[in-house]
Design an enzyme around this catalytic site. Structure first.
Site, PDB file in Angstrom:
ATOM      1  N   THR A   1     -13.716   5.753   6.800  1.00  0.00           N
ATOM      2  CA  THR A   1     -14.432   5.005   5.695  1.00  0.00           C
ATOM      3  C   THR A   1     -14.349   3.541   5.943  1.00  0.00           C
ATOM      4  O   THR A   1     -13.796   3.010   6.956  1.00  0.00           O
ATOM      5  CB  THR A   1     -13.740   5.516   4.270  1.00  0.00           C
ATOM      6  OG1 THR A   1     -12.396   4.810   4.409  1.00  0.00           O
ATOM      7  CG2 THR A   1     -13.621   6.923   4.050  1.00  0.00           C
ATOM      8  N   TYR A  28       0.968  -1.175   0.013  1.00  0.00           N
ATOM      9  CA  TYR A  28       0.076  -0.090   0.134  1.00  0.00           C
ATOM     10  C   TYR A  28       0.758   1.259  -0.017  1.00  0.00           C
ATOM     11  O   TYR A  28       0.654   2.152  -0.911  1.00  0.00           O
ATOM     12  CB  TYR A  28      -0.918   0.008   0.919  1.00  0.00           C
ATOM     13  CG  TYR A  28      -1.889   1.220   1.317  1.00  0.00           C
ATOM     14  CD1 TYR A  28      -2.854   1.247   0.574  1.00  0.00           C
ATOM     15  CD2 TYR A  28      -1.596   2.393   2.151  1.00  0.00           C
ATOM     16  CE1 TYR A  28      -3.854   2.250   0.655  1.00  0.00           C
ATOM     17  CE2 TYR A  28      -2.454   3.307   2.254  1.00  0.00           C
ATOM     18  CZ  TYR A  28      -3.413   3.397   1.317  1.00  0.00           C
ATOM     19  OH  TYR A  28      -4.472   4.417   1.447  1.00  0.00           O
TER      20      TYR A  28
END
Ligand SMILES: NC(=O)c1ccc[n+]([C@@H]2O[C@H](COP(=O)([O-])OP(=O)(O)OC[C@H]3O[C@@H](n4cnc5c(N)ncnc54)[C@H](O)[C@@H]3O)[C@@H](O)[C@H]2O)c1
Length: 258
Positions: free
Chosen positions: A192, A155
């Protein structure tokens, strides 16, 4: 405000989180928006909520043929493409792994969406925008592009690639006179669904470390994206804008200074 009246935008990963908030923001400011995502039901429902000037297309951001279709669909539906927000992203697919336990498959899968997906979006948007007088590309990177993330190695590396790609696209478009700006937004810790993949311990530690004293909301990021996508940012290209409550401005060795 109606900064995007008569403009058309594509927002990837728009079925939830930052992408959804960005699509909502651009639509509220007058844009016709093509929302794209792997998640067809949530994406279709979101486009319906946004009204007559929004559409949804199923789209795997890692697929070049999907990108060709999505950009063509935007031009067919709205007659133009002015704004691309490369937002679709994944944090982990096989879970949180330190460098010594990483697999090549995990590295490739995360980078296929987060890095190659952004490259493909830039490629196909440039080809269309340059023929219609220009546009703005906003790539969603992360503060993880600039600091170590030992349990999210693919990531962090993918987001660093996004920042570098952003600068290169910005420079190349400028030197060719394309009138296409390209900037990166680096969110900090935003509440989120993607963030919910983090452990409770990580979330508590993250909340404590944000200088402004709270985690970010998708709307906090969407406002910054809309600014960079708008003509208000006409002299800004190749920039990286942290939207992180001050997180990346702090020297962790001095965070507790009185
Ligand atoms: N939430 C955070 O704390 C945070 C921090 C920094 C950066 N970001 C970045 O913001 C972006 C949006 O993340 P979010 O937090 O809103 O997460 P989210 O999970 O709410 O939204 C991501 C969306 O991307 C979609 N998606 C995943 N893979 C896709 C693919 N291959 N093709 C198309 N769509 C795909 C998902 O279906 C989902 O709707 C990501 O690029 C993420 O890396 C998030």
């Amino acid at each position: 405000m109606s900064r995007f009246r008569n403009k058309a935008a594509i927002v990837t990963g728009a079925a939830s989180g930052i992408g959804l908030a960005t699509a909502e923001r651009l639509a509220a400011e007058g844009a016709s928006v093509l929302l794209t995502d792997l998640s067809e039901q949530a994406g279709s429902e979101a486009a319906c909520r946004l009204g007559a000037t929004a559409r949804f297309r199923a789209h795997d951001a890692a697929s070049e043929s999907d990108w060709e279709s999505v950009v063509a669909d935007c031009v067919n539906e709205f007659g133009r493409l002015d704004v691309l927000v490369n937002n679709a992203g994944v944090a982990f697919l096989a879970g949180q792994l330190p460098p010594e336990d990483l697999t090549l498959e995990e590295w490739n899968r995360v980078n296929a969406v987060n890095a190659a997906g952004v490259m493909l979006g830039c490629k196909h948007a440039i080809r269309t925008m340059k023929a219609t007088g220009g546009g703005a590309i906003v790539n969603i990177a992360s503060v993880a592009a600039t600091v170590a993330s030992p349990l999210a190695v693919p990531y962090g590396a993918s987001k660093a690639a996004v920042v570098q790609l952003t600068k290169t696209v910005a420079f190349d478009c400028a030197r060719r006179g394309y009138e296409i700006r390209c900037n990166a937004v680096l969110p900090g810790t935003i509440e989120t669904t993607l963030y919910k993949t983090f452990s409770e311990e990580q979330r508590a530690a993250n909340a404590r470390s944000v200088p402004v004293g709270r985690l970010g909301t998708p709307e906090d990021v969407a406002i910054a994206v809309a600014f960079l996508a708008s003509d208000d940012a006409r002299y800004i290209t190749g920039a990286q804008l942290a939207v992180d409550g001050g997180l990346s401005a702090v020297n962790p060795m001095r965070a507790d200074d009185g």
